[in-house]
Design a protein around this motif. Structure first.
Motif, mmCIF file in Angstrom:
data_model
loop_
_atom_site.group_PDB
_atom_site.id
_atom_site.type_symbol
_atom_site.label_atom_id
_atom_site.label_comp_id
_atom_site.label_asym_id
_atom_site.label_seq_id
_atom_site.Cartn_x
_atom_site.Cartn_y
_atom_site.Cartn_z
ATOM 1 N N CYS A 34 0.837 -1.197 0.000
ATOM 2 C CA CYS A 34 0.000 0.000 0.000
ATOM 3 C C CYS A 34 0.873 1.249 0.000
ATOM 4 O O CYS A 34 1.855 1.330 0.742
ATOM 5 N N GLN A 35 0.503 2.202 -0.814
ATOM 6 C CA GLN A 35 1.156 3.504 -0.844
ATOM 7 C C GLN A 35 0.236 4.476 -0.116
ATOM 8 O O GLN A 35 -0.889 4.723 -0.554
ATOM 9 N N ALA A 36 0.701 5.015 1.014
ATOM 10 C CA ALA A 36 -0.110 5.926 1.816
ATOM 11 C C ALA A 36 0.746 7.100 2.260
ATOM 12 O O ALA A 36 1.965 7.097 2.084
ATOM 13 N N ARG A 37 0.107 8.086 2.876
ATOM 14 C CA ARG A 37 0.836 9.292 3.253
ATOM 15 C C ARG A 37 1.643 9.111 4.537
ATOM 16 O O ARG A 37 2.516 9.911 4.845
ATOM 17 N N ASP A 38 1.331 8.053 5.314
ATOM 18 C CA ASP A 38 2.076 7.821 6.541
ATOM 19 C C ASP A 38 2.199 6.325 6.791
ATOM 20 O O ASP A 38 1.460 5.509 6.225
ATOM 21 N N PHE A 39 3.148 5.964 7.650
ATOM 22 C CA PHE A 39 3.445 4.565 7.919
ATOM 23 C C PHE A 39 2.249 3.833 8.516
ATOM 24 O O PHE A 39 1.964 2.680 8.167
ATOM 25 N N THR A 40 1.527 4.473 9.420
ATOM 26 C CA THR A 40 0.401 3.809 10.078
ATOM 27 C C THR A 40 -0.689 3.447 9.087
ATOM 28 O O THR A 40 -1.209 2.323 9.097
ATOM 29 N N ALA A 41 -1.064 4.389 8.227
ATOM 30 C CA ALA A 41 -2.091 4.103 7.217
ATOM 31 C C ALA A 41 -1.624 2.999 6.280
ATOM 32 O O ALA A 41 -2.419 2.142 5.875
ATOM 33 N N GLN A 42 -0.340 3.005 5.931
ATOM 34 C CA GLN A 42 0.206 1.949 5.074
ATOM 35 C C GLN A 42 0.076 0.586 5.745
ATOM 36 O O GLN A 42 -0.383 -0.389 5.140
ATOM 37 N N ALA A 43 0.467 0.519 7.026
ATOM 38 C CA ALA A 43 0.426 -0.749 7.747
ATOM 39 C C ALA A 43 -1.003 -1.256 7.914
ATOM 40 O O ALA A 43 -1.278 -2.451 7.731
#
Length: 207
Positions: free
Chosen positions: A50-59
């Motif tokens: 997943c490509q997200a704006r922050d590590f938490t959203a990605q995880a």
């Protein structure tokens, strides 16, 4: 000219229906590559990135999508688990997929709407003062003070663009786009997005 009660009720029902439609996680579009008709990802290793704006959203995104894959019989491997701190670029994802001997990559790009901030509740109290005048009247002035008792709430809507890519050929097998309504619970929004996305992916025959 005043509206009749029947017209008013009809407008209210229509407005509520429109609001309900807007407040639903839904698929906006999907596409299946006919070259992969009959291909199956069940029992196959599949890399989830997943490509997200922050590590938490990605995880959270990768965890939710991996859970959907596992529930449908695939063997998911999350990119973030083996590449902590590494940005999910094309090169990094390709390398991770080959190391894992993955059959396919499920790659999702998350985007968000402009966030809205709702101020938290406040508690107020007044401060007053004054003096009695010679005529027995009371004159005075007061000031109000408000203090916050809770933090601001940030709400935004998520959109997920997902591609299923064949590792061996690099070709796109399936793609879809889903959107969620505005909310403040990221985990709930991504859980809902992944469910809608994989319901559509399942109808493609790949799972």
């Amino acid at each position: 000219m005043p509206q009749s009660p029947m017209i008013t009720r009809s407008l209210l029902v229509t407005s509520m229906a429109l609001l309900a439609a807007c407040a639903t996680t839904k698929m906006e579009a999907q596409w299946t590559n006919p070259e992969f008709k009959g291909a199956k990802l069940r029992d196959q290793p599949v890399l989830v990135a997943c490509q997200a704006r922050d590590f938490t959203a990605q995880a959270v995104c990768e965890d939710r999508f991996a859970a959907q894959l596992a529930s449908r019989g695939a063997k998911p491997i999350t990119f973030v688990a083996g590449n902590t701190g590494v940005s999910p670029t094309n090169e990094a994802i390709e390398a991770a997929a080959r190391r894992a001997n993955a059959r396919a990559v499920v790659r999702t790009t998350l985007s968000t709407s402009i966030p809205t901030v709702t101020p938290g509740p406040t508690i107020g109290f007044g401060i007053g003062g004054g003096s009695f005048g010679g005529g027995g009247g009371y004159g005075g002035a007061g000031a109000g003070v408000s203090m916050p008792i809770g933090g601001n709430t940030v709400s935004e809507a998520y959109a997920a663009d997902t591609a299923v890519i064949d590792v061996a050929s690099g070709k796109l097998m399936w793609s879809g786009r889903a959107t969620s309504p505005t909310g403040g619970d990221v985990t709930a929004q991504l859980t809902s997005l992944s469910g809608v996305m994989f319901e559509s992916l399942g109808s493609s025959g790949l799972l």
